[in-house]
Each structure stands twice: as C-alpha cells, then as structure tokens.
Write an enzyme that holds these catalytic residues in place. Structure first.
Site, PDB file in Angstrom:
ATOM      1  N   GLU A 250     -16.720 -19.127   0.870  1.00  0.00           N
ATOM      2  CA  GLU A 250     -17.520 -19.744  -0.685  1.00  0.00           C
ATOM      3  C   GLU A 250     -18.098 -21.013   0.297  1.00  0.00           C
ATOM      4  O   GLU A 250     -18.532 -21.825   0.583  1.00  0.00           O
ATOM      5  CB  GLU A 250     -16.095 -20.899  -0.773  1.00  0.00           C
ATOM      6  CG  GLU A 250     -16.809 -22.004  -1.395  1.00  0.00           C
ATOM      7  CD  GLU A 250     -15.828 -21.869  -2.931  1.00  0.00           C
ATOM      8  OE1 GLU A 250     -15.958 -21.137  -4.080  1.00  0.00           O
ATOM      9  OE2 GLU A 250     -15.038 -22.546  -2.949  1.00  0.00           O
TER      10      GLU A 250
ATOM     11  N   HIS B 207      -3.061   3.828   3.510  1.00  0.00           N
ATOM     12  CA  HIS B 207      -2.920   5.153   2.463  1.00  0.00           C
ATOM     13  C   HIS B 207      -4.062   4.835   1.471  1.00  0.00           C
ATOM     14  O   HIS B 207      -4.061   5.762   0.918  1.00  0.00           O
ATOM     15  CB  HIS B 207      -1.651   4.819   1.995  1.00  0.00           C
ATOM     16  CG  HIS B 207      -0.765   5.673   3.211  1.00  0.00           C
ATOM     17  ND1 HIS B 207      -0.997   6.866   3.185  1.00  0.00           N
ATOM     18  CD2 HIS B 207       0.315   4.515   4.030  1.00  0.00           C
ATOM     19  CE1 HIS B 207       0.607   6.410   3.955  1.00  0.00           C
ATOM     20  NE2 HIS B 207       0.995   5.515   4.554  1.00  0.00           N
TER      21      HIS B 207
ATOM     22  N   LYS C 259     -22.102 -21.884 -13.663  1.00  0.00           N
ATOM     23  CA  LYS C 259     -21.860 -22.252 -14.573  1.00  0.00           C
ATOM     24  C   LYS C 259     -22.540 -22.502 -15.331  1.00  0.00           C
ATOM     25  O   LYS C 259     -22.218 -23.252 -16.791  1.00  0.00           O
ATOM     26  CB  LYS C 259     -20.832 -23.454 -13.998  1.00  0.00           C
ATOM     27  CG  LYS C 259     -19.279 -22.914 -12.778  1.00  0.00           C
ATOM     28  CD  LYS C 259     -19.104 -24.038 -12.609  1.00  0.00           C
ATOM     29  CE  LYS C 259     -19.233 -24.698 -11.438  1.00  0.00           C
ATOM     30  NZ  LYS C 259     -18.301 -25.310 -11.121  1.00  0.00           N
TER      31      LYS C 259
END
Length: 549
Positions: A355, A386, A514
């Site tokens: 960000e 793994h 937004k």
C-alpha cells in the site's frame, strides 16, 4: 524531499553496468573468495538483533554503487525531512510522524510550528488510565460484571497491526480475551460474537472518521447484538469505546466522548499501531509492555536517523531490495518468520509495503520507468517448506527471502526449537549453495548406484542455488525487540520510496473500488435488471440477483 528520477542518475547507470558483470556470479563463489564474508556483510543491533545479508548476490562494489544511488537521490535529506515534521505526504498535505508516537526521549517534534509531543503524551496517559481500569476490573459492564472479552472493530491499519502484535506477543498477554473483526462479510462479526456474553464484552471501534464502511457496518451490527440483550441504549457507553477524531459521530453512536481516543492526520493507517489504534494491544498486554514496544521502535528510529548509510540496517535492506527488484527483475519478496506467534507478520507488511510503495506515478506526477514496490507474501516456517519452498528452490522465479527467527523460544518444549532453527539455518544454506549434479551423482554412488542407473532422475535432484536471503536472528521476541523489528521494516519501506521518487504515505489506489462499490450498492436493493455497466459487470450483478433469491 527532492524529486529525482533514480533511473536517470549516474549511479543507476553504474549499477546497470555492474549488473551485467554480476548477473551470473554465484553466491558460493563470493563465499569462496572471502572467508570473512559473514563478518563483512552482517550487523548487530542493540545486541538483540543480528542481520546477516551475506547470502546475497552482492559485493562490496555492489553496495558502494547502491549507496551512491542513495546519495544521488538525497536519501539523507529525505530522512531528515520526515523526522523534522515536514509535509512529505504532499498529495494529502500531511506530515508523516509515526516516529513521534514512540518518541521516548520526548524531545519536541514540530508540525506547523507546534510541538506534537504534549498531545501524544496526553493520549498515552488517557489510554493507560482506561486500560488499567478495564484490566484491573474497575470498569464494569451494564450489569456490574467485569470485562472478559475485547473486540477490536477496524480494517486495514486499524486491524492488521494490532492483530499482528497481539499475536506475536501472546506470551505476554493478560486474562482478557482479544478478538479482531475487519471484514464487512457478516460471517466475520457473526462468528466472533457467537461465544461472547454482551454483559462482559467491550468493543473498540477504530475509525478515524467514524465513517469507514466496513468498520461502521460491523460496529452497528455489534451495537444491535448488544442491545438485543441490554435493551437500553444508555448502556452502550459502558461497552463501546472509539478510536477516532469525529466526536459528533461518536457521541451519536452512544459512546461517551471521554472514551474516545484521538490520533492525528500525520499518522498513516498502516503506521498507526503506535497510536490510539494500539489500545487493543495495551488491553491485551498491559501498558508497560506497550511502552517497551514503543521503546524498541524508538531505538530503531534513532539508529535510522543517525547511523551512516553504510551501517544503517533499514537502508542496507532497502538498497538490496532495489537491487533485486530493478536489476534482477525479482517481482516478489517473501517474509518467512520461524516463529508461530509471528504468523501475521508477513500479512502486516504485505499492507505496509504494497500500500505504501505500490505506485506508478513519481513525485512529479509522471509515469515511472522503473520498478517500485514488490509483491510481499509469506508464511511461518516450517509450514512454508511443505507448501511453496519448492518453487523458491527449483522454480523459474527469483524470490529474495527474509528469514526471521528468535534464538530463545517462549515454549521450550523438548527439542522443538532446535529442530525449528535447524530448518531455519538449513534453508538459507540450501538456497544459497544448492546441490550440483556432481554431488547428486556422488550421493547415488555412495548408495551403490551408477551414474547410468540414475541419469533419468538426477536432473530433478539438482538445486541451482544462488537464491538470495537475509537472515534476521533475534535474541528473543519481546515487546522491545518486536518494536525494533517493525520499525526496521517501516524505515526500509520509507527508504525505498524516497529513492524511487514516489509518495509512500498516500494510498489513492484504494479509492476507485470504493467509489464504484458505493455506486453499485443501491443497484442491489431491488431485483431490476442492470445494464449501466460493461457487459461483464452487468452479467455478474444480474446473475447475483437471480441466485440470491
């Protein structure tokens, strides 16, 4: 801060020529040429943290040229500007002063000619008093019961930092149960509330403006849940506090504004855990441990502000990151903590880095012609071994990795920690040095198999190596050392943004989605067919409407 295109500097051109000479150099060769390479490419901070950057594709000449880039882009002046309270977040006309929040020396720090430290200290004192009343049982819920559970409702910087720290420092926590709700998906708040008792639950609503969609949606759902039992709205004040600056909205919600904890526009969300946003940390760990967290960060701040670049840990790590991102074409960096308590550390700095430095316009407003922020990801070891280490070891991507581990475990069960750390050491060695075809065949020969017998499988057991890593070894993960470690990464991010001529402390990239969501939300209120978007978005909305019924 000066606005200098780094790719147009003489230092950048010198690095490009140097890369041509370095791109085929093997880390194993660098160690063979210098028996003291570890000593030459490692540093200790406060006798609490060792940073080993020797397993990188760098030489003394590489670092000299990278430091020349820092000088030519005037990094030192940028650092001074931040600590001086200058408005280096120019797109929002704000200072950037998370360092003031942990300024334990209490020396004046000025913004617009005003010392911010009295206000910082006043909020800290207010948080101390509030937290001690809650932790000590003096604060009662509406039925006279003490608080047992605290729910922090926030998102982004109001969630990731406090959640990460309370998890990382869980060995220091008190009796209060801490919960974090961030996602606007109703499942998050619903599942969190299921086992809780409204009579003994305290909510912290973390939103500077008290208008953040996700946070306020969850806060109102929490309020409804609470009032379903408490019935009377006057009881809200005993079970909700606010981390905000919007006193009017806080009061209208039913929260006593005496229990509103303020912070300032010079505190960026992803750098806000040191502020009132850290109230959940204090309630979980106690104020004394929060002070130690601040002190560790302050110690790293002093190191960053005053240590010459050649020995400055955030600067060194930042320069090495630029080297890989811009010259080797590495697109990602992995953060791999070998400590289960640190399982949210990579996610926290995924936001912190991406960000901050995920920008494509420079400080002059022009498109950049170089790489800016990398993709950040990671999981705790040994789980990652793994899962995705296969690609790091033998894949076609170059992925520089930071390995982080404590020398002392908070849970010294049997030989668990020795096994964990043996993997920590082994992985950086394996990534750097690999395993050649000759070694593979020799191992088979020792097992009684000829080269001809194993030629069909030998290529798949070869490890090229030459994969770069940094190793950060802490004496122990404590509030102080964690504070220093977080600040180390914060200043690394700032350094890269300063050199790369971008604005690190805004985040305009979150806005468009937004805006469009606010436009679409009313379109979801009925079942009418939508045709105002592109065919894909129309199709998705209309299928959603058909299926939700």
């Amino acid at each position: 801060m000066k606005n200098i295109n780094p790719s147009q500097t003489a230092a950048w051109q010198a690095l490009q020529h140097h890369f041509d000479a370095m791109k085929e150099v093997q880390i194993s060769e660098l160690f063979a040429q210098d028996s003291d390479r570890f000593a030459h490419f490692s540093a200790t901070f406060d006798d609490l943290m060792l940073v080993d950057y020797s397993k990188n594709r760098i030489t003394t000449e590489t670092m000299e040229k990278l430091h020349a880039l820092a000088r030519e882009t005037d990094l030192s002046a940028a650092i001074q500007s931040m600590f001086a309270g200058e408005k280096i977040n120019r797109t929002e006309d704000r200072a950037v002063l998370h360092v003031a929040l942990r300024n334990r020396s209490n020396t004046p720090i000025l913004v617009d000619g005003k010392d911010v430290m009295p206000e910082v200290n006043a909020v800290l004192a207010k948080m101390k008093d509030f937290s001690e009343r809650v932790i000590g049982g003096e604060w009662k819920g509406y039925t006279g019961k003490t608080i047992t559970d605290v729910v922090n409702i926030g998102i982004g910087g109001s969630d990731l930092g406090p959640f990460m720290v309370t998890e990382a420092l869980k060995p220091y926590k008190n009796h209060l149960n801490m919960h974090f709700v961030s996602n606007v998906d109703g499942t998050h708040i619903a599942e969190t509330l299921k086992p809780l008792n409204p009579e003994t639950t305290l909510f912290l609503v973390a939103s500077k403006t008290f208008t953040t969609q996700e946070t306020m949606t969850n806060a109102h759902s929490a309020r409804d849940w609470f009032l379903n039992t408490a019935k009377d709205e006057k009881h809200v004040a005993k079970h909700f506090a606010a981390l905000s600056t919007n006193a009017k909205a806080v009061g209208e919600f039913g929260i006593d504004t005496n229990n509103m904890f303020e912070f300032w526009d010079w505190v960026g969300g992803r750098y806000s855990l040191w502020s009132a946003i850290g109230l959940s940390i204090i309630l979980s760990l106690g104020f004394e441990n929060f002070e130690k967290l601040l002190s560790g960060a302050h110690a790293m701040d002093k190191h960053f502000a005053s240590t010459p670049a050649e020995k400055n840990l955030p600067v060194l790590l930042a320069l090495i990151g630029i080297w890989y991102n811009n010259f080797f074409g590495a697109e990602t960096e992995a953060i791999l903590p070998y400590d289960q308590y640190m399982h949210r550390f990579a996610a926290y700095f995924q936001q912190g880095n991406m960000e901050s430095n995920g920008k494509s316009a420079d400080r002059n407003g022009n498109p950049v012609d170089y790489q800016t922020g990398p993709i950040i990801w990671g999981e705790p070891g040994t789980n990652g071994q793994h899962a995705f280490y296969q690609l790091i070891h033998q894949g076609t991507k170059l992925i520089p990795c930071d390995f982080i581990a404590p020398a002392v475990s908070h849970n010294p069960l049997s030989d668990h920690h020795s096994k964990l750390l043996s993997n920590f050491f082994a992985q950086t060695e394996a990534l750097a040095f690999g395993k050649s075809r000759d070694v593979v065949e020799a191992e088979f020969a020792a097992a009684g198999k000829s080269a001809k017998d194993v030629e069909h499988v030998a290529p798949f057991k070869v490890f090229e190596g030459n994969r770069p890593t940094n190793s950060i070894l802490l004496r122990e993960i404590t509030p102080y050392s964690l504070g220093a470690l977080i600040a180390l990464y914060e200043h690394k991010i700032f350094t890269q943004g300063a050199i790369l001529n971008i604005f690190t402390f805004d985040q305009w990239g979150v806005e468009l989605g937004k805006q469009l969501a606010n436009r679409i939300l009313p379109e979801l209120e009925n079942d009418s067919t939508i045709d105002s978007h592109d065919s894909s978005t129309n199709g998705l909305i209309n299928r959603f409407k058909a299926w939700r019924n």
